[in-house]
Design a protein around this motif. Sequence first.
Motif, PDB file in Angstrom:
ATOM      1  N   ARG A  29      -5.754   6.192   6.781  1.00  0.00           N
ATOM      2  CA  ARG A  29      -5.620   5.130   5.780  1.00  0.00           C
ATOM      3  C   ARG A  29      -4.707   4.017   6.271  1.00  0.00           C
ATOM      4  O   ARG A  29      -4.983   2.829   6.061  1.00  0.00           O
ATOM      5  CB  ARG A  29      -5.111   5.702   4.456  1.00  0.00           C
ATOM      6  CG  ARG A  29      -6.166   6.488   3.705  1.00  0.00           C
ATOM      7  CD  ARG A  29      -5.737   6.896   2.313  1.00  0.00           C
ATOM      8  NE  ARG A  29      -4.717   7.923   2.330  1.00  0.00           N
ATOM      9  CZ  ARG A  29      -3.432   7.731   2.039  1.00  0.00           C
ATOM     10  NH1 ARG A  29      -2.994   6.520   1.720  1.00  0.00           N
ATOM     11  NH2 ARG A  29      -2.573   8.719   2.059  1.00  0.00           N
TER      12      ARG A  29
ATOM     13  N   THR B  73      -0.273   9.738  -3.170  1.00  0.00           N
ATOM     14  CA  THR B  73      -1.675   9.791  -2.788  1.00  0.00           C
ATOM     15  C   THR B  73      -2.256  11.168  -3.036  1.00  0.00           C
ATOM     16  O   THR B  73      -1.550  12.177  -3.041  1.00  0.00           O
ATOM     17  CB  THR B  73      -1.849   9.408  -1.310  1.00  0.00           C
ATOM     18  OG1 THR B  73      -1.038  10.270  -0.517  1.00  0.00           O
ATOM     19  CG2 THR B  73      -1.411   7.975  -1.072  1.00  0.00           C
ATOM     20  N   ARG B  74      -3.573  11.209  -3.202  1.00  0.00           N
ATOM     21  CA  ARG B  74      -4.272  12.445  -3.539  1.00  0.00           C
ATOM     22  C   ARG B  74      -4.194  13.459  -2.407  1.00  0.00           C
ATOM     23  O   ARG B  74      -4.350  13.123  -1.242  1.00  0.00           O
ATOM     24  CB  ARG B  74      -5.741  12.145  -3.847  1.00  0.00           C
ATOM     25  CG  ARG B  74      -5.965  11.374  -5.139  1.00  0.00           C
ATOM     26  CD  ARG B  74      -7.407  10.958  -5.280  1.00  0.00           C
ATOM     27  NE  ARG B  74      -7.790  10.011  -4.229  1.00  0.00           N
ATOM     28  CZ  ARG B  74      -9.018   9.528  -4.071  1.00  0.00           C
ATOM     29  NH1 ARG B  74      -9.983   9.907  -4.884  1.00  0.00           N
ATOM     30  NH2 ARG B  74      -9.277   8.671  -3.101  1.00  0.00           N
TER      31      ARG B  74
ATOM     32  N   GLU C 199       0.853  -1.185   0.000  1.00  0.00           N
ATOM     33  CA  GLU C 199       0.000   0.000   0.000  1.00  0.00           C
ATOM     34  C   GLU C 199       0.890   1.236   0.000  1.00  0.00           C
ATOM     35  O   GLU C 199       1.841   1.341   0.790  1.00  0.00           O
ATOM     36  CB  GLU C 199      -0.902   0.001   1.241  1.00  0.00           C
ATOM     37  CG  GLU C 199      -1.736   1.240   1.417  1.00  0.00           C
ATOM     38  CD  GLU C 199      -2.963   1.285   0.522  1.00  0.00           C
ATOM     39  OE1 GLU C 199      -3.716   2.264   0.615  1.00  0.00           O
ATOM     40  OE2 GLU C 199      -3.166   0.329  -0.262  1.00  0.00           O
ATOM     41  N   SER C 200       0.590   2.183  -0.898  1.00  0.00           N
ATOM     42  CA  SER C 200       1.305   3.461  -0.910  1.00  0.00           C
ATOM     43  C   SER C 200       0.536   4.442  -0.047  1.00  0.00           C
ATOM     44  O   SER C 200      -0.693   4.493  -0.097  1.00  0.00           O
ATOM     45  CB  SER C 200       1.408   3.996  -2.342  1.00  0.00           C
ATOM     46  OG  SER C 200       2.085   5.234  -2.351  1.00  0.00           O
ATOM     47  N   PHE C 201       1.235   5.215   0.782  1.00  0.00           N
ATOM     48  CA  PHE C 201       0.505   6.068   1.709  1.00  0.00           C
ATOM     49  C   PHE C 201       0.941   7.521   1.702  1.00  0.00           C
ATOM     50  O   PHE C 201       0.391   8.333   2.441  1.00  0.00           O
ATOM     51  CB  PHE C 201       0.633   5.524   3.139  1.00  0.00           C
ATOM     52  CG  PHE C 201       2.043   5.517   3.691  1.00  0.00           C
ATOM     53  CD1 PHE C 201       2.576   6.631   4.313  1.00  0.00           C
ATOM     54  CD2 PHE C 201       2.831   4.381   3.586  1.00  0.00           C
ATOM     55  CE1 PHE C 201       3.863   6.620   4.817  1.00  0.00           C
ATOM     56  CE2 PHE C 201       4.130   4.363   4.102  1.00  0.00           C
ATOM     57  CZ  PHE C 201       4.635   5.480   4.717  1.00  0.00           C
TER      58      PHE C 201
END
Length: 395
Positions: free
Chosen positions: A203, A67-68, A61-63
């Motif tokens: 997240r 990310t937006r 998972e990229s955090f």
Amino acid sequence: MPITQSPEFVQLFKTYTADSDSIGSHLTQAAEIGTIPGELLVISGTDIAVFSGDDRPPVVESFRLSTRGFVEMAAISHLGPSVAALVRMRELDPESTTWRADARRLADQLRVVKGANTLALWRDTLAVDAWAGFETKIVDLVDYACTVTSDYLQSALADQSPFTFDHLRDHYLEATAAGAPPVPFNHVMIATFCLTALDISARMIRWLRAQALHWEQLKVLIVGQSGRPTAGLTWSSNNMCHLLSRASEGRLPSERLYIVPHAPDLAPASDGGDDPWHDVEQHYRTVWYNTYANVRLASRMFETYPRYAFTPRAGVAVNRATESVSELPPVTSPSDMFAFVSRLRFVLEDPRQLISNCVADYVIDRLCEHDCRPELVEIPGLSNVAYPGKHEPGG
């Protein structure tokens, strides 16, 4: 002059360490072979992955950077240091035209951003889940930040004489002087840091809990660089440790988490063939077991001596009379702006700290208190502040 070494002593040295066929290497292999592989959690500056230990590819998972909303919010956070850097440039070289050119360039871009700062951008385009319900206030916050920064720059360009740090603090950062903007820009920076931390923390906590990890037996590595090259190298200076502790509800033993700044970043091998993650995982596991085996060796060798026990360092509360701090001061409430801004100075001055440490533990704790529901977290500098921004219809 070359260093002279005895080859016999060098070989003795390598018999225990610094060699793939050393006793130390064999101890690591024995520790690894003698246990079930189990779950390995690896966290880099931008990604998080769980290696299950059964030869499957990791769940990744990229955090952060990908990310937006991160870059957009960070762009506003950076306005305070940007203006301060211009003041310092003028202070260092008053005759230079560089600071004036940079100030105009920044002011020009602020006008562009004011036009792009719409409710549709934050609510529909970026659509950050953790910011749902905050969008109208974010629009006003950003508009206010751009307006007061642009006004300050235009004033400085028209008359250089007051463009000093005293003036910057009184008329912009702390806004205590007559005629200063209604909300100190320090509050804007705290609010933007909190919003970024709210998104990332929410997240990550949700993702970690969704993995149903066996926290008590979990192997954890925090790898590579996160923030400045000198930062985040200890439990107290890396907020990821606090996040993992809270996400696990205290079940992750501190002695199973190692920070390894020189380990390779979290990415599959480009020449890994059909299994690009295999060698990466094996390297991480070797690093973890090598550390673990040597730590355990010390406890057996010196069993009758005091053992090491990890205790998180607690900072001391600050007030206007406080002259210095050696750890992050605690925050008494969401309105304790003196503590928040003191933390901001602390993390900028202490090279050990991640910049996000100024608010991360506050946000993580509030999220965990509210069952990871961002809409229930009170955001310092935003929730109870009315920014005189552009109130769009439909908010």
